[in-house]
Design a protein around this motif. Structure first.
Motif, PDB file in Angstrom:
ATOM      1  N   TRP A  80      -9.969 -38.825  -5.716  1.00 25.24           N
ATOM      2  CA  TRP A  80      -9.369 -39.935  -4.997  1.00 25.24           C
ATOM      3  C   TRP A  80     -10.442 -40.682  -4.203  1.00 25.24           C
ATOM      4  O   TRP A  80     -11.487 -40.123  -3.873  1.00 25.24           O
ATOM      5  N   ASP A  81     -10.132 -41.942  -3.850  1.00 23.90           N
ATOM      6  CA  ASP A  81     -11.053 -42.670  -2.991  1.00 23.90           C
ATOM      7  C   ASP A  81     -10.797 -42.302  -1.535  1.00 23.90           C
ATOM      8  O   ASP A  81      -9.783 -41.678  -1.201  1.00 23.90           O
ATOM      9  N   GLU A  82     -11.723 -42.681  -0.649  1.00 24.00           N
ATOM     10  CA  GLU A  82     -11.653 -42.235   0.742  1.00 24.00           C
ATOM     11  C   GLU A  82     -10.448 -42.809   1.475  1.00 24.00           C
ATOM     12  O   GLU A  82      -9.858 -42.134   2.331  1.00 24.00           O
ATOM     13  N   ASP A  83     -10.061 -44.030   1.167  1.00 29.50           N
ATOM     14  CA  ASP A  83      -8.878 -44.608   1.819  1.00 29.50           C
ATOM     15  C   ASP A  83      -7.634 -43.792   1.511  1.00 29.50           C
ATOM     16  O   ASP A  83      -6.817 -43.521   2.408  1.00 29.50           O
ATOM     17  N   GLU A  84      -7.482 -43.382   0.251  1.00 28.86           N
ATOM     18  CA  GLU A  84      -6.315 -42.573  -0.123  1.00 28.86           C
ATOM     19  C   GLU A  84      -6.340 -41.226   0.591  1.00 28.86           C
ATOM     20  O   GLU A  84      -5.303 -40.737   1.059  1.00 28.86           O
ATOM     21  N   ILE A  85      -7.524 -40.643   0.684  1.00 30.26           N
ATOM     22  CA  ILE A  85      -7.651 -39.353   1.366  1.00 30.26           C
ATOM     23  C   ILE A  85      -7.271 -39.486   2.838  1.00 30.26           C
ATOM     24  O   ILE A  85      -6.519 -38.663   3.381  1.00 30.26           O
ATOM     25  N   ASN A  86      -7.758 -40.525   3.501  1.00 31.33           N
ATOM     26  CA  ASN A  86      -7.440 -40.705   4.922  1.00 31.33           C
ATOM     27  C   ASN A  86      -5.953 -40.974   5.149  1.00 31.33           C
ATOM     28  O   ASN A  86      -5.367 -40.487   6.125  1.00 31.33           O
ATOM     29  N   VAL A  87      -5.341 -41.743   4.261  1.00 30.53           N
ATOM     30  CA  VAL A  87      -3.902 -42.004   4.385  1.00 30.53           C
ATOM     31  C   VAL A  87      -3.113 -40.703   4.237  1.00 30.53           C
ATOM     32  O   VAL A  87      -2.197 -40.414   5.012  1.00 30.53           O
ATOM     33  N   ARG A  88      -3.480 -39.907   3.223  1.00 31.52           N
ATOM     34  CA  ARG A  88      -2.797 -38.625   3.015  1.00 31.52           C
ATOM     35  C   ARG A  88      -3.027 -37.680   4.195  1.00 31.52           C
ATOM     36  O   ARG A  88      -2.104 -36.979   4.648  1.00 31.52           O
ATOM     37  N   LEU A  89      -4.255 -37.657   4.710  1.00 34.33           N
ATOM     38  CA  LEU A  89      -4.578 -36.794   5.845  1.00 34.33           C
ATOM     39  C   LEU A  89      -3.759 -37.189   7.062  1.00 34.33           C
ATOM     40  O   LEU A  89      -3.140 -36.334   7.721  1.00 34.33           O
ATOM     41  N   VAL A 108      -8.290 -31.631   4.216  1.00 36.33           N
ATOM     42  CA  VAL A 108      -9.093 -32.304   3.198  1.00 36.33           C
ATOM     43  C   VAL A 108      -9.772 -31.277   2.288  1.00 36.33           C
ATOM     44  O   VAL A 108     -10.046 -31.564   1.120  1.00 36.33           O
ATOM     45  N   SER A 109     -10.014 -30.071   2.778  1.00 36.99           N
ATOM     46  CA  SER A 109     -10.480 -29.001   1.890  1.00 36.99           C
ATOM     47  C   SER A 109      -9.435 -28.724   0.810  1.00 36.99           C
ATOM     48  O   SER A 109      -9.770 -28.490  -0.366  1.00 36.99           O
ATOM     49  N   TYR A 110      -8.185 -28.757   1.207  1.00 34.12           N
ATOM     50  CA  TYR A 110      -7.098 -28.593   0.233  1.00 34.12           C
ATOM     51  C   TYR A 110      -7.131 -29.727  -0.791  1.00 34.12           C
ATOM     52  O   TYR A 110      -7.006 -29.492  -2.002  1.00 34.12           O
ATOM     53  N   PHE A 111      -7.340 -30.959  -0.304  1.00 35.15           N
ATOM     54  CA  PHE A 111      -7.450 -32.088  -1.232  1.00 35.15           C
ATOM     55  C   PHE A 111      -8.605 -31.867  -2.215  1.00 35.15           C
ATOM     56  O   PHE A 111      -8.484 -32.156  -3.407  1.00 35.15           O
ATOM     57  N   GLU A 112      -9.735 -31.362  -1.708  1.00 34.67           N
ATOM     58  CA  GLU A 112     -10.893 -31.112  -2.572  1.00 34.67           C
ATOM     59  C   GLU A 112     -10.570 -30.075  -3.631  1.00 34.67           C
ATOM     60  O   GLU A 112     -10.910 -30.240  -4.815  1.00 34.67           O
ATOM     61  N   ARG A 117     -14.462 -35.442   3.562  1.00 33.76           N
ATOM     62  CA  ARG A 117     -14.430 -34.059   4.041  1.00 33.76           C
ATOM     63  C   ARG A 117     -15.255 -33.864   5.305  1.00 33.76           C
ATOM     64  O   ARG A 117     -14.829 -33.176   6.238  1.00 33.76           O
ATOM     65  N   VAL A 118     -16.442 -34.461   5.382  1.00 35.44           N
ATOM     66  CA  VAL A 118     -17.334 -34.230   6.513  1.00 35.44           C
ATOM     67  C   VAL A 118     -16.699 -34.688   7.823  1.00 35.44           C
ATOM     68  O   VAL A 118     -16.814 -34.030   8.855  1.00 35.44           O
TER      69      VAL A 118
END
Length: 424
Positions: free
Chosen positions: A370-379, A356-360, A194-195
């Motif tokens: 989720w792990d950070e890699d998954e978050i970045n891929v989705r983003l 990523v706020s939505y993901f949170e 998120r940051v």
């Protein structure tokens, strides 16, 4: 018959005035939905609150706070809270409206909202900062909630402030409600990634824009205004891609090095009270000279209204990436377009943070993270899909990316408004 908003009278280049002009420019592309366009020019709800606290010396001080919900046709309000001495109702209205457009541009199930307190947080002790945060949260508690309006960090606010907001709301409602805010610390339901999300979004959209322009990032010169989470993270990612940062401006001043600033040394210094000007690896120049520094990419990542018509005439950049909200006034937009400078507008360029706020928010409801890699891929996928659709719209109508972004977003907003109808 429509009447003008009575409680604010915007000037052309004020934040709300800028937003209204942006809406006017998109109306010709809305077809039958244009009859609903007035909806975009009126906030749904604007709350002004008094925030009294007892200061450390025993004085009772009063601060003015705001929470504006611009449009919630597509879902709960979403938008940050800023603590700044120049916060006004008009500014918060504009920021909430840009959030409406931004969430629709990347097709998130949100509306737009924003909040703020007129205060200089640097003059508050930690205890006073906590008091003002909790009192403000209590005052706006009547309109926020995990299904109605979800605040997040913005200028001068952070994960700690979100933790206080979440705790205050939870205590007032009688149960822990992690989903009422985003941008929280990880152990309170925050999300990995998120940051750095907003800065990453600036990089992802900028990388694609550079590719389409035929601008090689290797050796590209970049000037960054504003060196907080957005500007510094974007700068790091561009340097990793082979670019060099030739100028940085923060609240302390401007530093320049045509051979490239050493970010590994600069970033830690920029986090101190001394700021960027304390870094010895660049020349300190007057702030206005920032706009004259030869560069290929300009990243305004500070406050709104920074690129004026006069500055737009001076920049050498081929590409402008709007990390801040509303940094370019409409007259400057026109000049940049005439000069062939491509502008990736704020409402898509800096949408990584709200994505990523939505993901949170989703992770909080499911209690599955989720792990950070998954978050970045989705983003990256959401940002690229949104940008490509907007680019296709711009090419189809031969319009700027900003007008195309508004066309795509406003069609979604007004279609939702039309399909929901008016009640009662």
């Amino acid at each position: 018959m429509s009447e003008k908003l009575s409680f604010v009278h915007p000037t052309a280049n004020s934040p709300w005035g800028t937003y209204l002009q942006q809406v006017d420019r998109v109306v010709p592309y809305l077809g039958d939905l244009a009859k609903w366009a007035e909806t975009l020019k009126r906030p749904k709800r604007a709350l002004i609150v008094d925030v009294p606290i007892e200061m450390d010396d025993g004085r009772i001080a009063h601060f003015e706070g705001y929470r504006v919900q611009h449009n919630m046709s597509r879902g709960p309000g979403k938008g940050g809270v800023r603590f700044h001495p120049d916060v006004t109702l008009e500014e918060v209205m504009a920021l909430s409206a840009w959030m409406t457009v931004k969430t629709a541009a990347v097709n998130l199930p949100y509306g737009g909202a924003k909040g703020g307190i007129r205060v200089d947080p640097k003059k508050l002790s930690q205890k006073e900062l906590e008091k003002i945060t909790r009192r403000y949260t209590s005052e706006i508690g009547i309109i926020i909630g995990p299904h109605t309006d979800i605040p997040a960090p913005d200028v001068n606010t952070n994960g700690q402030i979100m933790a206080w907001m979440m705790d205050t709301y939870s205590m007032n409602t009688g149960g822990t409600s992690t989903g009422v805010v985003t941008g929280k610390p990880l152990h309170l339901g925050g999300s990995l990634g998120r940051v750095k999300a907003t800065g990453r979004g600036v990089f992802v959209t900028g990388r694609e824009a550079a590719r389409r322009l035929g601008l090689d990032l290797r050796g590209a010169r970049i000037a960054v205004q504003g060196f907080g989470n957005v500007g510094s993270v974007a700068a790091e990612l561009f340097v990793e891609a082979g670019a060099k940062i030739v100028a940085v401006q923060d609240h302390t001043g401007t530093i320049v090095n045509v051979n490239g600033l050493d970010l590994e040394k600069l970033i830690p210094i920029s986090r101190t009270a001394a700021g960027c000007v304390a870094f010895e690896g660049g020349d300190v120049v007057p702030n206005e000279q920032f706009w004259d520094v030869p560069c290929d990419i300009l990243i305004p990542a500070a406050l709104e209204g920074q690129i004026t018509a006069e500055r737009a005439k001076r920049t050498t950049a081929r590409l402008v990436l709007e990390g801040a909200n509303g940094p370019t006034v409409p007259s400057a937009d026109d000049i940049l377009a005439e000069r062939g400078v491509l502008v990736v507008p704020d409402v898509i360029c800096n949408a990584g943070g709200v994505t990523v706020s939505y993901f949170e928010w989703v992770q909080d409801f499911s209690s599955f993270f989720w792990d950070e890699d998954e978050i970045n891929v989705r983003l990256d996928r959401i940002m690229m899909n949104a940008l490509n659709q907007i680019w296709d719209t711009a090419d189809k109508h031969k319009i700027t990316l900003r007008t195309a972004t508004y066309a795509v977003a406003c069609e979604r907003i007004l279609m939702a408004r039309q399909e929901r109808g008016l009640y009662p």
